[in-house]
Design an enzyme around this catalytic site. Structure first.
Site, PDB file in Angstrom:
ATOM      1  N   LYS A  25     102.420 145.499  66.811  1.00 49.08           N
ATOM      2  CA  LYS A  25     101.831 146.681  66.185  1.00 49.08           C
ATOM      3  C   LYS A  25     101.966 147.887  67.117  1.00 49.08           C
ATOM      4  O   LYS A  25     102.410 148.960  66.706  1.00 49.08           O
ATOM      5  CB  LYS A  25     100.351 146.383  65.902  1.00 49.08           C
ATOM      6  CG  LYS A  25      99.784 147.143  64.742  1.00 49.08           C
ATOM      7  CD  LYS A  25      98.346 146.711  64.477  1.00 49.08           C
ATOM      8  CE  LYS A  25      98.287 145.352  63.800  1.00 49.08           C
ATOM      9  NZ  LYS A  25      96.960 144.722  63.890  1.00 49.08           N
ATOM     10  N   ARG A  95      92.283 147.767  66.772  1.00 50.63           N
ATOM     11  CA  ARG A  95      92.951 146.618  66.131  1.00 50.63           C
ATOM     12  C   ARG A  95      93.669 145.767  67.171  1.00 50.63           C
ATOM     13  O   ARG A  95      94.230 146.280  68.131  1.00 50.63           O
ATOM     14  CB  ARG A  95      93.983 147.102  65.105  1.00 50.63           C
ATOM     15  CG  ARG A  95      93.427 148.111  64.145  1.00 50.63           C
ATOM     16  CD  ARG A  95      94.486 148.627  63.191  1.00 50.63           C
ATOM     17  NE  ARG A  95      94.749 147.673  62.129  1.00 50.63           N
ATOM     18  CZ  ARG A  95      95.646 147.874  61.166  1.00 50.63           C
ATOM     19  NH1 ARG A  95      96.379 148.967  61.154  1.00 50.63           N
ATOM     20  NH2 ARG A  95      95.825 146.973  60.236  1.00 50.63           N
ATOM     21  N   GLY A 104      93.857 134.753  62.564  1.00 48.00           N
ATOM     22  CA  GLY A 104      92.989 133.914  63.386  1.00 48.00           C
ATOM     23  C   GLY A 104      92.376 134.728  64.506  1.00 48.00           C
ATOM     24  O   GLY A 104      91.319 134.401  65.026  1.00 48.00           O
ATOM     25  N   MET A 106      90.883 138.484  66.096  1.00 46.69           N
ATOM     26  CA  MET A 106      90.138 139.619  65.581  1.00 46.69           C
ATOM     27  C   MET A 106      91.123 140.613  65.030  1.00 46.69           C
ATOM     28  O   MET A 106      92.159 140.853  65.619  1.00 46.69           O
ATOM     29  CB  MET A 106      89.351 140.280  66.692  1.00 46.69           C
ATOM     30  CG  MET A 106      88.449 141.342  66.128  1.00 46.69           C
ATOM     31  SD  MET A 106      87.842 142.465  67.379  1.00 46.69           S
ATOM     32  CE  MET A 106      88.881 143.873  67.062  1.00 46.69           C
ATOM     33  N   ARG A 351     106.176 146.893  60.012  1.00 45.08           N
ATOM     34  CA  ARG A 351     106.694 145.688  60.670  1.00 45.08           C
ATOM     35  C   ARG A 351     107.721 145.053  59.735  1.00 45.08           C
ATOM     36  O   ARG A 351     107.745 145.338  58.533  1.00 45.08           O
ATOM     37  CB  ARG A 351     105.571 144.701  60.966  1.00 45.08           C
ATOM     38  CG  ARG A 351     104.821 144.264  59.740  1.00 45.08           C
ATOM     39  CD  ARG A 351     103.675 143.344  60.093  1.00 45.08           C
ATOM     40  NE  ARG A 351     102.747 143.248  58.974  1.00 45.08           N
ATOM     41  CZ  ARG A 351     101.590 142.636  59.025  1.00 45.08           C
ATOM     42  NH1 ARG A 351     101.194 142.076  60.138  1.00 45.08           N
ATOM     43  NH2 ARG A 351     100.807 142.587  57.973  1.00 45.08           N
ATOM     44  N   HIS A 467     110.618 106.131  63.183  1.00 47.50           N
ATOM     45  CA  HIS A 467     111.483 105.615  62.125  1.00 47.50           C
ATOM     46  C   HIS A 467     111.278 106.405  60.834  1.00 47.50           C
ATOM     47  O   HIS A 467     112.230 106.864  60.209  1.00 47.50           O
ATOM     48  CB  HIS A 467     111.173 104.132  61.906  1.00 47.50           C
ATOM     49  CG  HIS A 467     112.003 103.528  60.822  1.00 47.50           C
ATOM     50  ND1 HIS A 467     111.587 103.481  59.519  1.00 47.50           N
ATOM     51  CD2 HIS A 467     113.246 103.003  60.848  1.00 47.50           C
ATOM     52  CE1 HIS A 467     112.537 102.925  58.783  1.00 47.50           C
ATOM     53  NE2 HIS A 467     113.555 102.625  59.572  1.00 47.50           N
ATOM     54  N   SER A 775     129.458 110.273  72.300  1.00 47.67           N
ATOM     55  CA  SER A 775     128.482 110.887  71.407  1.00 47.67           C
ATOM     56  C   SER A 775     127.122 110.717  72.079  1.00 47.67           C
ATOM     57  O   SER A 775     126.713 109.595  72.387  1.00 47.67           O
ATOM     58  CB  SER A 775     128.509 110.203  70.044  1.00 47.67           C
ATOM     59  OG  SER A 775     127.489 110.752  69.246  1.00 47.67           O
ATOM     60  N   CYS A 842     124.522 113.046  68.469  1.00 43.99           N
ATOM     61  CA  CYS A 842     124.051 112.499  67.197  1.00 43.99           C
ATOM     62  C   CYS A 842     122.562 112.173  67.232  1.00 43.99           C
ATOM     63  O   CYS A 842     122.014 111.646  66.276  1.00 43.99           O
ATOM     64  CB  CYS A 842     124.855 111.267  66.809  1.00 43.99           C
ATOM     65  SG  CYS A 842     124.687 109.910  67.967  1.00 43.99           S
ATOM     66  N   TYR A 862     130.993 119.044  68.633  1.00 46.55           N
ATOM     67  CA  TYR A 862     130.256 119.059  67.367  1.00 46.55           C
ATOM     68  C   TYR A 862     128.803 118.615  67.575  1.00 46.55           C
ATOM     69  O   TYR A 862     128.464 117.998  68.594  1.00 46.55           O
ATOM     70  CB  TYR A 862     130.927 118.155  66.316  1.00 46.55           C
ATOM     71  CG  TYR A 862     130.857 116.675  66.614  1.00 46.55           C
ATOM     72  CD1 TYR A 862     129.749 115.914  66.227  1.00 46.55           C
ATOM     73  CD2 TYR A 862     131.901 116.027  67.282  1.00 46.55           C
ATOM     74  CE1 TYR A 862     129.684 114.560  66.503  1.00 46.55           C
ATOM     75  CE2 TYR A 862     131.843 114.673  67.562  1.00 46.55           C
ATOM     76  CZ  TYR A 862     130.724 113.934  67.174  1.00 46.55           C
ATOM     77  OH  TYR A 862     130.650 112.603  67.444  1.00 46.55           O
TER      78      TYR A 862
END
Ligand code: PEP
Ligand code: MG
Length: 885
Positions: A25, A95, A104, A106, A351, A467, A775, A842, A862
């Site tokens: 802000k 503020r 949450g 003030m 904003r 799992h 991998s 992976c 990758y």
């Protein structure tokens, strides 16, 4: 140390880049002041001052006080008003404002500086006693609530009583005298309830309010919010002290909120609401129905109200100019707060507006089309995780819902159904057309069928790589895991949570994106993939250098991943194929075999099944690499559990049930994760891997005979020693040669290994002599590097993260300095041995944006992730390429 930053047209010390110090802000108020917009002048006390305040035992230091007083003088100078003056009083809004907006904490105190003298000054100055007393009573209400900690309803009830006594409905119908009486009553109540008088010294009010904002950073709601959203507890909040302007001084005044584009669809239409003769909190509080600012903002509840455009045409035109200027300057959709005081337009906040995922894509794409953003900027603007929303059915945002518990957001999407505590029940209910939610203490590979049949999975134990979590993400099923408030009683068939008990057959709903569990069936809406989304993803693909593969175990998942743009399979976990009803008996026969011959006999029954699976997957992935991992989990995972299963097996094998129990007992291990699993199974029972290699290669050759382009990669898990890989490779090569000979045809293939143990990473240079690819199995590599069980860590890791011992759950975001160090070392050493070696990841980290950034920097080829995360990984990979240019 500079603690305080001014903002005004005359003198502004901050800018929009200073969010860390001034909060979002404060940084934007400074930026707008510099842009020459009509922003009421004021100053921001920094987030560093908040930290200083906390360290000093909740005291504002003298040096901060001094700088606040100097800034105050400066504001008095530019406004020509004096704080606390009875003739020409300066009033403030106070503020909070952290780096990111944070419900949450003030929020706001308006009209600070009012007391019995300044209220009279205001009356004279404005010629409006009613307005002044109304401002005063509002100030007392807000201050009592947010600074002194009074329950909001205490004073609100008094206001309602007064309205009843006067026979009026609206605040605006109360007279100046009424409001004056109200102020007296308010002050009495405060004195009686707290034993303290309401502070009348404006300077005192200001110090108290600043302190209250700083303290609100550590209130339980704010802490909880930061925990849930992964926000650092050490940031602190800034305080913005800004000259009041009034939207409640009559019918030529108003206050409102607007968005430069539609935040739910992303459509390019200016959009907002306002109230005539009101202060900001009236819009939020919903006491009066706000009016639309223009025709585009009309809906069923406000259609008959006068638009701002109609009521104050010139000011509306001015607001139009402002919003266009702000959007072009910030290059993003803005959420703007404004106040009109006697026809003068003031901008109180701007904003980047919150938006849905589909709006985010639409807005970014449109901004590129309009020449405001480059493609690169558009790609960097979208938070990859946001795409989750687009890929799964989600809860209808308009539906009523009641949260009963919260667990880990393990796999996104909304899942609702009847509670089933066993997979068998889940399957049979689903077969009869019912919607089912599988509720388990935890799941095991045996639950695959039940998970597949269920609309969602809810577990009491386990973390983000448990799992349930991994498999659910793979299936694209919603899952809330590790919901530790659940008390599941399998024998009574009940689950109790926070004082409520649900029976089998009762309904629950989960939101796998937030981890919330709701009572009953909450309606859902389907995901839709827009043209804009596809187009946006194609831009991401232009920039990324990492390829994106998927972890998939069957043709259906492979197909889903293909539709999301997967470029191959990075991990096919073959064990997932063993649990179907017709196979499990043969698998158990194989485990129970006491010699090679009987094991081979059982394996020969499994071969056709595995081959069929691979034929399906090769077909689905035509032309793309398919990496298949040989059997990995400890064998006892496949053991029969229930009496019925044991009996069935005893009969099938022609042995006594006690014999079944004995042999099962022998297979138990103390630490199965570190036990007889992975390539150790291949070393001790070579015939298992040989059967799997045969199934893969027969399927590959046959597929290529039907003109499918196959690129199989055979992957050996849990290697620690070069020797393990060498033996198993030799076994595989022998089988492959035989298959080629039998079929009279050869195809290309690769044999490589997972790097998922520290020893493998450390000696990667040696191991690379035997491997064509690496991998990285970062689930096990994290588990073994930390010595932290991936199945049990969920019980205490949250506390570690909460206390700042770890920035994140390392099973979710790769631990770059520890586990990452091993990965980098292995990449370097592997490439020294074999410069062309292909490398990927992976583990679950392959779908997590900050880990993907790491993979890009580490030089991997990758990442591989569950099908529903493929688009997220594509975008994150593009961002990684752009951020590391
Ligand atoms: C890993 O360990 O990272 C991996 C991908 O294998 P799994 O999760 O099946 O152990
Ligand atoms: Mg592993």
């Amino acid at each position: 140390m500079k603690w305080v930053y001014l903002f005004s047209k005359e003198n502004t010390e901050g800018n929009k880049e200073m969010k860390n110090l001034l909060g979002g802000k404060g940084a934007n108020l400074a930026e707008m002041s510099s842009l020459g917009l009509n922003v009421p002048p004021g100053f921001t006390v920094t987030t560093e001052a908040c930290i200083d305040f906390q360290k000093a035992g909740n005291q504002i230091s003298d040096s901060i006080k001094q700088q606040v007083q100097e800034a105050l003088k400066e504001v008095e100078k530019v406004t020509g008003k004096v704080f606390g003056d009875s003739k020409n009083p300066l009033l403030f809004s106070v503020r909070s404002g952290a780096r990111v907006s944070m419900p949450g904490m003030m929020d706001t105190v308006l009209n600070l500086g009012m007391n019995d003298e300044t209220v009279e000054g205001m009356s004279e100055l404005t010629g409006d006693a009613r307005f002044s007393w109304d401002s005063y009573r509002r100030f007392i209400q807000m201050y009592a609530n947010v600074v002194m900690g009074f329950n909001h309803s205490l004073l609100e009830a008094t206001l309602e009583d007064l309205k009843d006594a006067r026979g009026v409905d609206e605040d605006t119908e109360l007279t100046a005298e009424d409001l004056k009486d109200l102020v007296t009553v308010y002050k009495q109540i405060i004195l009686e309830e707290s034993g303290r008088s309401f502070p009348t010294d404006p300077m005192d009010q200001l110090w108290q309010a600043i302190g209250a904002v700083f303290r609100s950073w550590t209130n339980p709601r704010a802490i909880k919010y930061r925990d849930i959203n992964g926000i650092d507890h050490n940031w602190g909040t800034a305080v913005n002290v800004q000259t009041m302007v009034f939207g409640n001084m009559g019918d030529d005044c108003a206050t409102g909120v607007c968005f430069t584009r539609d935040p739910s669809t992303g459509d390019k239409r200016f959009f907002g609401e306002y109230l005539i003769n009101a202060q900001g909190e009236d819009v939020v509080a919903g006491i009066r129905t706000p009016a639309p600012i223009n025709d585009e903002s009309k809906n069923d509840s406000n259609r008959n109200l006068k638009t701002l455009k109609e009521a104050m045409g010139e000011t509306f035109d001015e607001l139009t100019e402002v919003y266009q200027k702000l959007e072009a300057h910030y290059k993003d959709m803005q959420d703007i707060e404004f106040t009109i005081e006697k026809g003068n337009l003031f901008i109180l906040q701007t904003r980047n507006g919150k938006r849905t995922a589909s709006a985010a894509i639409k807005i970014a794409s449109d901004l590129v089309g309009e020449g405001i953003l480059s493609k690169e900027e558009a790609i960097l603007k979208i938070e990859p995780e946001l795409l989750n929303q687009l890929l799964h059915p989600r809860l209808d945002p308009k539906a009523d819902k009641k949260v009963v518990a919260k667990g880990l957001p393990a796999s996104p999407g909304a899942g609702a159904g009847e509670i089933a505590f066993s997979s068998e029940l889940a399957i049979s209910l689903a077969e009869s057309g019912k919607k089912v939610l599988l509720v388990r203490q935890e799941t095991s590979p045996e639950d695959i069928g039940g998970m597949n049949a269920a609309r969602g999975i809810l577990t009491a134990r386990g973390g983000m790589t448990s799992h349930a979590a991994v498999v659910a993400r793979g299936m694209g099923k919603p899952c809330v895991a590790g919901c530790s408030d659940l008390v599941i009683n399998y024998s009574a068939k009940t689950v109790s949570v926070n004082g409520k008990t649900f029976k089998e057959g009762d309904h629950l709903t989960i939101d796998g994106a937030s981890g919330e569990v709701f009572e009953g069936l909450v309606p859902t809406i389907d995901a839709e993939i827009s043209k804009e989304f596809a187009n946006f993803m194609s831009w991401a693909d232009e920039y990324r250098t990492l390829k994106v593969r998927t972890n998939a175990d069957n043709p259906e998942d492979s197909e889903v991943a293909n539709n999301f743009g997967a470029e191959g399979i990075g991990l096919c976990r073959t064990e997932h194929m063993f649990f179907e009803a017709e196979r499990i008996l043969a698998v158990r026969e194989m485990i129970f075999a006491e010699d090679v011959m009987s094991r081979e006999k059982a394996l020969s029954k499994l071969l056709p099944f595995q081959k069929k699976d691979f034929l399906g997957i090769f077909k689905a992935m035509d032309g793309k690499p398919v990496n298949i991992r040989l059997l990995d989990p400890p064998l006892h995972e496949f053991l029969p559990h229930s009496e019925q299963e044991k009996n069935e097996l005893a009969e099938y094998l022609g042995i006594d049930i006690r014999e079944v129990e004995d042999r099962a007992e022998k297979l138990q291990e103390f630490n199965p994760m570190l036990g007889h699993r992975g390539c150790r199974l291949g070393v001790t029972y070579p015939e298992i891997y040989k059967m799997q290699v045969r199934a893969i290669m027969e399927a590959a050759v046959e597929s290529s005979e039907s003109n499918i382009t196959v690129m199989p990669e055979i992957m050996i898990p849990l290697v620690a020693l070069k020797g393990e890989l060498a033996i198993l490779k030799e076994d595989a090569l022998e089988v492959i040669k035989a298959v080629f000979k039998e079929k009279g045809k050869e195809i290309k293939y690769k044999i490589g290994t997972m790097i998922e143990l520290p020893r493998a990473a450390i000696t990667a240079g040696e191991i690379a002599k035997e491997a064509e690819f690496f991998s990285f199995g970062t689930n096990d590599l994290t588990q073994t590097t930390f010595g932290l069980s991936r199945d049990d860590a969920g019980k205490f890791l949250p506390e570690y993260v909460g206390r700042g011992l770890m920035p994140n759950d390392p099973f979710v975001s790769l631990d770059q300095s520890g586990v990452g160090f091993l990965v980098e070392h292995a990449v370097k050493e592997g490439k020294k041995t074999n410069a062309n070696m292909h490398m990927g990841i992976c583990g679950e980290h392959g779908g997590e944006p900050s880990s993907i950034d790491f993979c890009h920097r580490a030089g991997l080829d990758y990442v591989s992730c569950s099908p529903y995360r493929v688009p997220i990984a594509r975008l994150a990979a593009a961002q990684a390429a752009l951020n590391n240019k």
